[in-house]
Scaffold this motif. Structure first.
Motif, PDB file in Angstrom:
ATOM      1  N   VAL A 118      20.529  -7.192   4.810  1.00  0.00           N
ATOM      2  CA  VAL A 118      21.138  -7.582   3.537  1.00  0.00           C
ATOM      3  C   VAL A 118      20.093  -8.210   2.620  1.00  0.00           C
ATOM      4  O   VAL A 118      20.005  -7.885   1.424  1.00  0.00           O
ATOM      5  CB  VAL A 118      22.319  -8.550   3.784  1.00  0.00           C
ATOM      6  CG1 VAL A 118      22.769  -9.214   2.497  1.00  0.00           C
ATOM      7  CG2 VAL A 118      23.471  -7.821   4.449  1.00  0.00           C
ATOM      8  N   VAL A 119      19.274  -9.100   3.156  1.00  0.00           N
ATOM      9  CA  VAL A 119      18.249  -9.780   2.362  1.00  0.00           C
ATOM     10  C   VAL A 119      17.197  -8.775   1.877  1.00  0.00           C
ATOM     11  O   VAL A 119      16.829  -8.760   0.703  1.00  0.00           O
ATOM     12  CB  VAL A 119      17.603 -10.929   3.160  1.00  0.00           C
ATOM     13  CG1 VAL A 119      16.413 -11.511   2.417  1.00  0.00           C
ATOM     14  CG2 VAL A 119      18.633 -12.010   3.455  1.00  0.00           C
ATOM     15  N   ASP A 121      18.585 -12.193  13.026  1.00  0.00           N
ATOM     16  CA  ASP A 121      19.899 -11.615  12.768  1.00  0.00           C
ATOM     17  C   ASP A 121      19.655 -10.328  11.973  1.00  0.00           C
ATOM     18  O   ASP A 121      19.355 -10.372  10.773  1.00  0.00           O
ATOM     19  CB  ASP A 121      20.747 -12.613  11.980  1.00  0.00           C
ATOM     20  CG  ASP A 121      22.122 -12.081  11.614  1.00  0.00           C
ATOM     21  OD1 ASP A 121      22.326 -10.849  11.602  1.00  0.00           O
ATOM     22  OD2 ASP A 121      22.995 -12.915  11.313  1.00  0.00           O
ATOM     23  N   CYS A 156      17.263 -15.761  -2.382  1.00  0.00           N
ATOM     24  CA  CYS A 156      17.228 -16.554  -1.153  1.00  0.00           C
ATOM     25  C   CYS A 156      18.165 -17.757  -1.238  1.00  0.00           C
ATOM     26  O   CYS A 156      18.828 -18.101  -0.260  1.00  0.00           O
ATOM     27  CB  CYS A 156      15.799 -16.981  -0.840  1.00  0.00           C
ATOM     28  SG  CYS A 156      14.771 -15.581  -0.334  1.00  0.00           S
ATOM     29  N   GLU A 184      21.535  -7.901  10.903  1.00  0.00           N
ATOM     30  CA  GLU A 184      22.436  -7.601   9.785  1.00  0.00           C
ATOM     31  C   GLU A 184      22.045  -8.429   8.559  1.00  0.00           C
ATOM     32  O   GLU A 184      21.941  -7.897   7.453  1.00  0.00           O
ATOM     33  CB  GLU A 184      23.876  -7.890  10.178  1.00  0.00           C
ATOM     34  CG  GLU A 184      24.870  -7.522   9.092  1.00  0.00           C
ATOM     35  CD  GLU A 184      26.303  -7.732   9.524  1.00  0.00           C
ATOM     36  OE1 GLU A 184      27.151  -7.882   8.627  1.00  0.00           O
ATOM     37  OE2 GLU A 184      26.587  -7.743  10.736  1.00  0.00           O
ATOM     38  N   ARG A 185      21.794  -9.711   8.766  1.00  0.00           N
ATOM     39  CA  ARG A 185      21.379 -10.581   7.653  1.00  0.00           C
ATOM     40  C   ARG A 185      20.025 -10.129   7.098  1.00  0.00           C
ATOM     41  O   ARG A 185      19.815 -10.094   5.886  1.00  0.00           O
ATOM     42  CB  ARG A 185      21.308 -12.026   8.149  1.00  0.00           C
ATOM     43  CG  ARG A 185      21.035 -13.018   7.065  1.00  0.00           C
ATOM     44  CD  ARG A 185      21.210 -14.421   7.592  1.00  0.00           C
ATOM     45  NE  ARG A 185      21.043 -15.381   6.521  1.00  0.00           N
ATOM     46  CZ  ARG A 185      20.435 -16.526   6.647  1.00  0.00           C
ATOM     47  NH1 ARG A 185      19.955 -16.898   7.809  1.00  0.00           N
ATOM     48  NH2 ARG A 185      20.327 -17.348   5.628  1.00  0.00           N
ATOM     49  N   GLN A 186      19.120  -9.761   7.992  1.00  0.00           N
ATOM     50  CA  GLN A 186      17.809  -9.278   7.574  1.00  0.00           C
ATOM     51  C   GLN A 186      17.954  -8.054   6.673  1.00  0.00           C
ATOM     52  O   GLN A 186      17.303  -7.956   5.631  1.00  0.00           O
ATOM     53  CB  GLN A 186      16.977  -8.926   8.808  1.00  0.00           C
ATOM     54  CG  GLN A 186      15.610  -8.377   8.495  1.00  0.00           C
ATOM     55  CD  GLN A 186      14.919  -7.860   9.740  1.00  0.00           C
ATOM     56  OE1 GLN A 186      15.501  -7.061  10.475  1.00  0.00           O
ATOM     57  NE2 GLN A 186      13.718  -8.317   9.984  1.00  0.00           N
ATOM     58  N   LYS A 204      21.731 -16.500  -0.786  1.00  0.00           N
ATOM     59  CA  LYS A 204      21.999 -16.034   0.577  1.00  0.00           C
ATOM     60  C   LYS A 204      21.667 -17.096   1.631  1.00  0.00           C
ATOM     61  O   LYS A 204      21.706 -16.816   2.824  1.00  0.00           O
ATOM     62  CB  LYS A 204      21.242 -14.733   0.838  1.00  0.00           C
ATOM     63  CG  LYS A 204      21.656 -13.653  -0.146  1.00  0.00           C
ATOM     64  CD  LYS A 204      21.237 -12.298   0.265  1.00  0.00           C
ATOM     65  CE  LYS A 204      21.724 -11.240  -0.685  1.00  0.00           C
ATOM     66  NZ  LYS A 204      23.144 -11.233  -0.964  1.00  0.00           N
ATOM     67  N   ARG A 205      21.314 -18.282   1.157  1.00  0.00           N
ATOM     68  CA  ARG A 205      21.009 -19.412   2.029  1.00  0.00           C
ATOM     69  C   ARG A 205      19.897 -19.074   3.037  1.00  0.00           C
ATOM     70  O   ARG A 205      20.000 -19.331   4.225  1.00  0.00           O
ATOM     71  CB  ARG A 205      22.264 -19.909   2.728  1.00  0.00           C
ATOM     72  CG  ARG A 205      23.339 -20.354   1.716  1.00  0.00           C
ATOM     73  CD  ARG A 205      24.597 -20.897   2.354  1.00  0.00           C
ATOM     74  NE  ARG A 205      24.364 -21.969   3.297  1.00  0.00           N
ATOM     75  CZ  ARG A 205      24.254 -23.272   2.998  1.00  0.00           C
ATOM     76  NH1 ARG A 205      24.360 -23.652   1.748  1.00  0.00           N
ATOM     77  NH2 ARG A 205      24.063 -24.162   3.935  1.00  0.00           N
ATOM     78  N   VAL A 206      18.844 -18.486   2.504  1.00  0.00           N
ATOM     79  CA  VAL A 206      17.671 -18.118   3.297  1.00  0.00           C
ATOM     80  C   VAL A 206      16.540 -19.082   2.960  1.00  0.00           C
ATOM     81  O   VAL A 206      16.161 -19.205   1.789  1.00  0.00           O
ATOM     82  CB  VAL A 206      17.221 -16.664   2.981  1.00  0.00           C
ATOM     83  CG1 VAL A 206      15.931 -16.321   3.707  1.00  0.00           C
ATOM     84  CG2 VAL A 206      18.321 -15.678   3.342  1.00  0.00           C
TER      85      VAL A 206
END
Length: 83
Positions: free
Chosen positions: A17-18, A11, A72, A13-15, A75-77
């Motif tokens: 942001v993290v 993902d 993490c 977009e998520r990448q 952000k639930r990573v």
């Protein structure tokens, strides 16, 4: 019989942001996210299971490790430690 595991798409977009959250307190060169940069981290000694990571963080100290884990978690990573 052989089993082929299809790679999970990242993902983007998520990448982004993290990676941005980690770069707020880490050297940008220590936060890898480009496919060719993270590919060497797709497995460790158990090479039967491979997954290209979304982001690789290379912390320099214990404080950075704590902050990485906090980001993490927020952000639930999932985190996979290596080394």
């Amino acid at each position: 019989m052989s089993v082929v595991i299809e790679p999970t798409p990242v993902d983007l977009e998520r990448q982004s942001v993290v990676a941005a959250a980690l770069r707020e307190f880490m050297d940008p060169a220590a936060v890898l996210f480009e496919r060719e940069a993270v590919r060497p981290y797709e497995c460790d000694g158990l090479s039967a299971y491979r997954q290209v990571p979304m982001v690789v963080a290379l912390p320099e100290n214990e404080e950075q490790i704590q902050r990485i884990l906090k980001v993490c978690h927020e952000k639930r990573v999932p985190v996979v430690a290596r080394g």
